[in-house]
Design a protein around this motif. Sequence first.
Motif, mmCIF file in Angstrom:
data_model
loop_
_atom_site.group_PDB
_atom_site.id
_atom_site.type_symbol
_atom_site.label_atom_id
_atom_site.label_comp_id
_atom_site.label_asym_id
_atom_site.label_seq_id
_atom_site.Cartn_x
_atom_site.Cartn_y
_atom_site.Cartn_z
ATOM 1 N N VAL A 50 -16.709 -31.964 35.786
ATOM 2 C CA VAL A 50 -15.731 -31.243 36.619
ATOM 3 C C VAL A 50 -16.307 -29.905 37.076
ATOM 4 O O VAL A 50 -16.206 -29.547 38.259
ATOM 5 C CB VAL A 50 -14.400 -31.045 35.862
ATOM 6 C CG1 VAL A 50 -13.468 -30.119 36.640
ATOM 7 C CG2 VAL A 50 -13.731 -32.382 35.601
ATOM 8 N N PHE A 51 -16.931 -29.162 36.176
ATOM 9 C CA PHE A 51 -17.523 -27.871 36.556
ATOM 10 C C PHE A 51 -18.582 -28.047 37.639
ATOM 11 O O PHE A 51 -18.669 -27.242 38.574
ATOM 12 C CB PHE A 51 -18.136 -27.175 35.342
ATOM 13 C CG PHE A 51 -17.140 -26.610 34.358
ATOM 14 C CD1 PHE A 51 -15.795 -26.465 34.669
ATOM 15 C CD2 PHE A 51 -17.552 -26.226 33.091
ATOM 16 C CE1 PHE A 51 -14.888 -25.945 33.761
ATOM 17 C CE2 PHE A 51 -16.652 -25.699 32.174
ATOM 18 C CZ PHE A 51 -15.324 -25.552 32.519
ATOM 19 N N LYS A 52 -19.374 -29.086 37.539
ATOM 20 C CA LYS A 52 -20.406 -29.333 38.541
ATOM 21 C C LYS A 52 -19.778 -29.671 39.890
ATOM 22 O O LYS A 52 -20.220 -29.172 40.928
ATOM 23 C CB LYS A 52 -21.338 -30.455 38.071
ATOM 24 C CG LYS A 52 -22.231 -30.026 36.908
ATOM 25 C CD LYS A 52 -22.936 -31.172 36.236
ATOM 26 C CE LYS A 52 -24.034 -31.748 37.069
ATOM 27 N NZ LYS A 52 -24.829 -32.763 36.326
ATOM 28 N N LYS A 53 -18.734 -30.497 39.886
ATOM 29 C CA LYS A 53 -18.082 -30.893 41.141
ATOM 30 C C LYS A 53 -17.301 -29.747 41.774
ATOM 31 O O LYS A 53 -17.384 -29.521 42.975
ATOM 32 C CB LYS A 53 -17.138 -32.070 40.905
ATOM 33 C CG LYS A 53 -17.844 -33.392 40.749
ATOM 34 C CD LYS A 53 -16.837 -34.521 40.773
ATOM 35 C CE LYS A 53 -17.505 -35.859 40.679
ATOM 36 N NZ LYS A 53 -18.174 -36.256 41.904
ATOM 37 N N VAL A 54 -16.525 -29.020 40.973
ATOM 38 C CA VAL A 54 -15.643 -27.986 41.522
ATOM 39 C C VAL A 54 -16.419 -26.736 41.935
ATOM 40 O O VAL A 54 -16.187 -26.178 43.005
ATOM 41 C CB VAL A 54 -14.529 -27.636 40.511
ATOM 42 C CG1 VAL A 54 -13.718 -26.435 40.977
ATOM 43 C CG2 VAL A 54 -13.621 -28.844 40.292
ATOM 44 N N ALA A 62 -23.127 -25.579 33.859
ATOM 45 C CA ALA A 62 -21.911 -26.323 33.524
ATOM 46 C C ALA A 62 -21.821 -26.541 32.010
ATOM 47 O O ALA A 62 -20.758 -26.372 31.412
ATOM 48 C CB ALA A 62 -21.879 -27.653 34.265
ATOM 49 N N ARG A 63 -22.940 -26.894 31.386
ATOM 50 C CA ARG A 63 -22.956 -27.105 29.928
ATOM 51 C C ARG A 63 -22.687 -25.806 29.169
ATOM 52 O O ARG A 63 -21.987 -25.808 28.165
ATOM 53 C CB ARG A 63 -24.285 -27.712 29.488
ATOM 54 C CG ARG A 63 -24.411 -29.156 29.871
ATOM 55 C CD ARG A 63 -25.707 -29.768 29.334
ATOM 56 N NE ARG A 63 -25.859 -31.119 29.812
ATOM 57 C CZ ARG A 63 -25.226 -32.170 29.302
ATOM 58 N NH1 ARG A 63 -24.397 -32.024 28.307
ATOM 59 N NH2 ARG A 63 -25.416 -33.368 29.816
ATOM 60 N N ARG A 64 -23.245 -24.695 29.667
ATOM 61 C CA ARG A 64 -23.023 -23.403 28.996
ATOM 62 C C ARG A 64 -21.538 -23.049 29.003
ATOM 63 O O ARG A 64 -20.975 -22.644 27.982
ATOM 64 C CB ARG A 64 -23.841 -22.306 29.681
ATOM 65 C CG ARG A 64 -23.672 -20.935 29.027
ATOM 66 C CD ARG A 64 -24.598 -19.890 29.632
ATOM 67 N NE ARG A 64 -24.533 -19.784 31.072
ATOM 68 C CZ ARG A 64 -23.608 -19.093 31.731
ATOM 69 N NH1 ARG A 64 -22.644 -18.470 31.079
ATOM 70 N NH2 ARG A 64 -23.629 -19.032 33.045
ATOM 71 N N HIS A 65 -20.880 -23.222 30.161
ATOM 72 C CA HIS A 65 -19.442 -22.929 30.242
ATOM 73 C C HIS A 65 -18.633 -23.893 29.374
ATOM 74 O O HIS A 65 -17.682 -23.486 28.703
ATOM 75 C CB HIS A 65 -18.959 -22.963 31.694
ATOM 76 C CG HIS A 65 -19.318 -21.738 32.463
ATOM 77 N ND1 HIS A 65 -18.716 -20.520 32.256
ATOM 78 C CD2 HIS A 65 -20.240 -21.542 33.439
ATOM 79 C CE1 HIS A 65 -19.236 -19.619 33.076
ATOM 80 N NE2 HIS A 65 -20.170 -20.217 33.796
ATOM 81 N N VAL A 77 -14.944 -18.927 34.284
ATOM 82 C CA VAL A 77 -15.801 -19.745 35.129
ATOM 83 C C VAL A 77 -15.959 -19.199 36.535
ATOM 84 O O VAL A 77 -16.864 -19.611 37.270
ATOM 85 C CB VAL A 77 -15.308 -21.208 35.172
ATOM 86 C CG1 VAL A 77 -15.460 -21.867 33.814
ATOM 87 C CG2 VAL A 77 -13.878 -21.303 35.658
ATOM 88 N N TRP A 78 -15.092 -18.270 36.936
ATOM 89 C CA TRP A 78 -15.177 -17.707 38.281
ATOM 90 C C TRP A 78 -14.365 -16.420 38.326
ATOM 91 O O TRP A 78 -13.362 -16.278 37.617
ATOM 92 C CB TRP A 78 -14.625 -18.708 39.308
ATOM 93 C CG TRP A 78 -14.878 -18.310 40.725
ATOM 94 C CD1 TRP A 78 -15.999 -18.566 41.456
ATOM 95 C CD2 TRP A 78 -14.012 -17.563 41.581
ATOM 96 N NE1 TRP A 78 -15.867 -18.026 42.712
ATOM 97 C CE2 TRP A 78 -14.662 -17.412 42.807
ATOM 98 C CE3 TRP A 78 -12.741 -17.001 41.410
ATOM 99 C CZ2 TRP A 78 -14.096 -16.725 43.876
ATOM 100 C CZ3 TRP A 78 -12.178 -16.325 42.475
ATOM 101 C CH2 TRP A 78 -12.851 -16.187 43.696
ATOM 102 N N SER A 79 -14.761 -15.473 39.165
ATOM 103 C CA SER A 79 -13.938 -14.289 39.416
ATOM 104 C C SER A 79 -14.083 -13.880 40.870
ATOM 105 O O SER A 79 -15.133 -14.074 41.489
ATOM 106 C CB SER A 79 -14.317 -13.134 38.478
ATOM 107 O OG SER A 79 -15.622 -12.682 38.740
#
Length: 107
Positions: A50-54, A62-65, A77-79
């Motif tokens: 999901v992190f990779k797609k979004v 993505a793995r770190r998050h 994950v975002w700001s």
Amino acid sequence: MMNPLRSPRLESNPHSSPESQGATALALEGIWRVVVLNDPVNLMSYVVMVFKKVFGFDDATARRHMLEVHEQGRSIVWSGLREKAEAYAFTLQQWHLTAVLEPDETH
């Protein structure tokens, strides 16, 4: 006499530049964080996907998050601006991840 329906703070200043108006809007808007919270439902591999797609994260990011979510219970994950943060949080929720917004007090 001043019109009671018009606040002087809300009237635009004809002498201000578009840059200063944008900076003022940013100051009023603020910076928001998209935070993904841990849940007992989703597989780690699913969260990475999901992190990779979004967000377009590479596999390592993505793995770190995902590991932050798993080990610390949350990951930012975002700001950025609130409207886009709301869109990201909504998208993550559509993927059945638990995502919330919080103001970024550091900006």
